[in-house]
Design an enzyme around this catalytic site. Structure first.
Site, PDB file in Angstrom:
ATOM      1  N   HIS A  97       0.861  -1.184   0.000  1.00 48.05           N
ATOM      2  CA  HIS A  97       0.000   0.000   0.000  1.00 48.05           C
ATOM      3  C   HIS A  97       0.898   1.234   0.000  1.00 48.05           C
ATOM      4  O   HIS A  97       1.870   1.305   0.760  1.00 48.05           O
ATOM      5  CB  HIS A  97      -0.902  -0.003   1.232  1.00 48.05           C
ATOM      6  CG  HIS A  97      -2.052   0.940   1.145  1.00 48.05           C
ATOM      7  ND1 HIS A  97      -1.896   2.303   1.178  1.00 48.05           N
ATOM      8  CD2 HIS A  97      -3.388   0.718   1.016  1.00 48.05           C
ATOM      9  CE1 HIS A  97      -3.083   2.881   1.088  1.00 48.05           C
ATOM     10  NE2 HIS A  97      -4.007   1.943   0.989  1.00 48.05           N
ATOM     11  N   ARG A 152      -6.380  10.389  -0.350  1.00 39.90           N
ATOM     12  CA  ARG A 152      -6.156  10.801  -1.741  1.00 39.90           C
ATOM     13  C   ARG A 152      -7.470  10.881  -2.509  1.00 39.90           C
ATOM     14  O   ARG A 152      -7.651  11.741  -3.374  1.00 39.90           O
ATOM     15  CB  ARG A 152      -5.190   9.829  -2.425  1.00 39.90           C
ATOM     16  CG  ARG A 152      -3.754  10.031  -1.976  1.00 39.90           C
ATOM     17  CD  ARG A 152      -2.822   8.958  -2.533  1.00 39.90           C
ATOM     18  NE  ARG A 152      -3.000   7.685  -1.855  1.00 39.90           N
ATOM     19  CZ  ARG A 152      -3.118   6.511  -2.470  1.00 39.90           C
ATOM     20  NH1 ARG A 152      -3.092   6.452  -3.783  1.00 39.90           N
ATOM     21  NH2 ARG A 152      -3.254   5.399  -1.778  1.00 39.90           N
TER      22      ARG A 152
END
Length: 617
Positions: free
Chosen positions: A246, A266
């Site tokens: 990740h 994000r």
């Protein structure tokens, strides 16, 4: 805990239970499978290493991907299917990706019917947020605590239905008779007392392998138990070379290094900057995504204002692309003081928006790192998060090559190909958990109707008991040579971190396999002191057998695949190879039962009507 328990005295001193379906694991996949099996009429039990409600699914924060079309009516299962296949670099099992895209909306709506409290749109529909690799905003979410809400809902329904749950109980072997599943053997973690489950259907829902790595977002349960149980039972694994790092895990303070920072940051506007303040992701857009990704900061900013007509920001590329970009910036000397880079949402969104949309992240950084994410950027870096590889299963039933053994969730392979899109894991759990539960119940019913239910062999039970007790038999005294399991675990994690990480080479992978052989020899000399009660050293010694076996699968497959694709990057083979893009690597236990064999297998052929979806776009 259960109403069918026989006294240990009546059954040779060991606790025993009889069910139609035993589910190993109480995360999203395990609970959904148990519910489906119960509703199909099977006597069902759930067995979990931790407490009910503590499964690692709670750490899935961003949302569950499903083409509900609540934000964008243009979104359909066909678009979701195409995104999933492209995210997996076309190595996915097309049938699993198809079933997932088609059935995910119904599974999410089902959760809502059972009481899940999703965030809402202005029109009162389930809200959906943007995530990397998805063409449209399609993640149904509950702030940044979606996994927690999913577990809460499924747990509540499990208890409501009266399904038996065996908490803090570890399964160490799947038992068979004449090649078919007959049950499972394990022990209570608190007392060390052994327990046998007699059942013709066993569903593996044990999650991933992250604790083989030094830096991981995974919880302590993720020691590859299901992967190893399947191998030892005679099933095969696929795609084990594909480990997802990740892009965003915490890097400071050291006590929380690797702890997940959700992609929702994000998805809600956060951007990545290096130590020079540059928004560097524009330098790392691959040609494959160039046509749909913004090339300038102005285009990226406009996307948030008018998503329909502008290309998406590069921070929302698939996770493998973002993780490699971050890794490159750090290696180039443009990292943050603690070895990461910066994730900035403070300059993009106001404080109220951040606290409302990302409450867990706000509290996580405030309490653990003394960072106010509404006012300053976060330091983040890649962390081992998910394994795309797992048990090779039939896409419709989730049954493995072993009759009566099923797998669902992260422990199964094929659905995500070489890279998983964010949000696909939670809907994957729901879709294939249900399918596995229904198929397992149908198998048990069929056997009963024919009077052919397998029987647990007492010799297998005794062998499993002896294997579990083996670490107590090694001498720790002078000349005994006993090894501490914690030392072996530390060395394994360091080796996997250094030699089988984000960027790989043949030399390092060969070194990792040699080190794994040494670690396996050391593991044969593991010593556990004390008694079986309250003995975490013993628990780790048993887990290490699984971790070493699964780590060998990862390293061996990574060495064999001479290309870079998805979560697997080879520095000595930096590009994808069309020949490798047409086949999987399949791993099985060798004849000696101490290592793994590897073989190539062609991908199943996608039907023309689905293939057309990629030719049109």
């Amino acid at each position: 805990m259960t109403g069918n328990e026989m006294s240990p005295e009546a059954r040779g001193g060991m606790e025993r239970h009889s069910y139609d379906v035993v589910v190993i694991g109480a995360g999203g996949a395990g609970l959904r499978a148990a519910i489906a099996a119960h509703e199909a009429g099977a006597r069902t039990a759930v067995v979990c290493k931790s407490l009910l409600g503590k499964a690692h699914t709670v750490m899935a924060e961003g949302g569950a991907a499903a083409a509900l079309g609540n934000r964008w009516p243009e979104d359909t299962w066909q678009v979701h299917f195409r995104d999933t296949m492209r995210g997996g670099k076309m190595l996915n099992n097309w049938r699993m990706a198809q079933l997932h895209a088609q059935e995910a909306p119904e599974r999410v709506l089902e959760l809502e019917d059972w009481g899940a409290l999703f965030d809402r749109t202005e029109d009162g529909l389930i809200s959906q947020r943007d995530f990397g690799g998805h063409r449209y905003a399609r993640l149904a979410h509950v702030g940044d605590r979606t996994g927690l809400e999913l577990i809460r809902t499924l747990q509540q329904r499990t208890v409501q239905l009266g399904i038996d749950v065996f908490m803090e109980c570890t399964v160490t072997e799947v038992l068979k008779q004449e090649g078919q599943v007959a049950g499972a053997f394990g022990y209570w973690r608190e007392t060390g007392r052994f327990i046998t489950f007699e059942a013709p259907s066993v569903i593996l829902a044990t999650g991933g392998i992250g604790k083989s790595y030094k830096v991981t977002s995974n919880s302590w349960e993720y020691t590859g138990d299901g992967h190893a149980l399947a191998l030892r039972a005679g099933a095969s694994l696929i795609n084990m070379e594909f480990v997802q790092f990740h892009p965003t895990g915490m890097v400071w303070p050291p006590s929380v290094k690797g702890l997940l920072v959700t992609e929702s940051v994000r998805g809600d506007g956060g951007i990545l900057r290096n130590s020079q303040g540059a928004r560097f992701m524009f330098d790392y857009i691959p040609d494959f995504f160039r046509a749909e990704t913004a090339d300038t900061e102005e285009e990226a900013d406009a996307w948030y204002e008018d998503k329909k007509n502008n290309r998406r920001p590069p921070e929302l590329l698939p996770r493998d692309e973002v993780a490699r970009a971050i890794n490159s910036e750090i290696k180039a000397g443009r990292g943050s003081p603690h070895g990461g880079i910066y994730l900035d949402i403070a300059s993009r969104r106001d404080a109220d928006y951040i606290r409302k949309r990302l409450p867990s992240m706000y509290h996580q950084f405030k309490e653990l790192a003394d960072v106010d994410i509404t006012a300053e950027p976060m330091e983040i870096g890649p962390t081992c998060h998910y394994v795309m590889g797992g048990v090779e299963v039939d896409p419709d039933s989730q049954q493995s090559a072993v009759t009566g053994l099923y797998a669902a969730g992260e422990v199964s392979g094929g659905m995500h190909g070489s890279n998983r899109l964010g949000g696909n894991s939670l809907s994957d759990l729901l879709v294939f958990g249900k399918r596995a539960g229904e198929a397992a119940a149908a198998h048990a019913t069929s056997l009963d109707q024919r009077g052919q239910r397998p029987v647990v062999d007492e010799a297998d039970v005794k062998a499993a008991q002896a294997d579990a007790l083996a670490p107590f038999e090694v001498s720790a005294g002078p000349g005994g040579g006993g090894e501490n399991p914690y030392t072996i675990q530390h060395d394994l994690q360091q080796s996997m971190n250094d030699l089988v990480g984000i960027i790989r080479t043949a030399t390092e992978l060969e070194a990792s396999l040699a080190e794994l052989e040494r670690l396996k020899q050391r593991a044969d000399r593991m010593v556990v002191e004390g008694h079986r009660q309250y003995n975490p050293g013993w628990h780790l010694a048993l887990d290490l057998r699984n971790m070493l076996l699964v780590s060998e699968c990862i390293a061996k497959a990574a060495l064999a695949r001479q290309e870079s694709r998805g979560g697997h990057t080879r520095d000595d083979f930096p590009g994808p190879d069309p020949e490798w893009g047409a086949k999987n690597l399949v791993l099985s236990l060798d004849e000696a039962g101490t290592g793994v064999d590897i073989a190539e297998k062609p991908l199943p052929t996608m039907p023309d009507d689905l293939q057309q979806l990629f030719e049109d776009k």
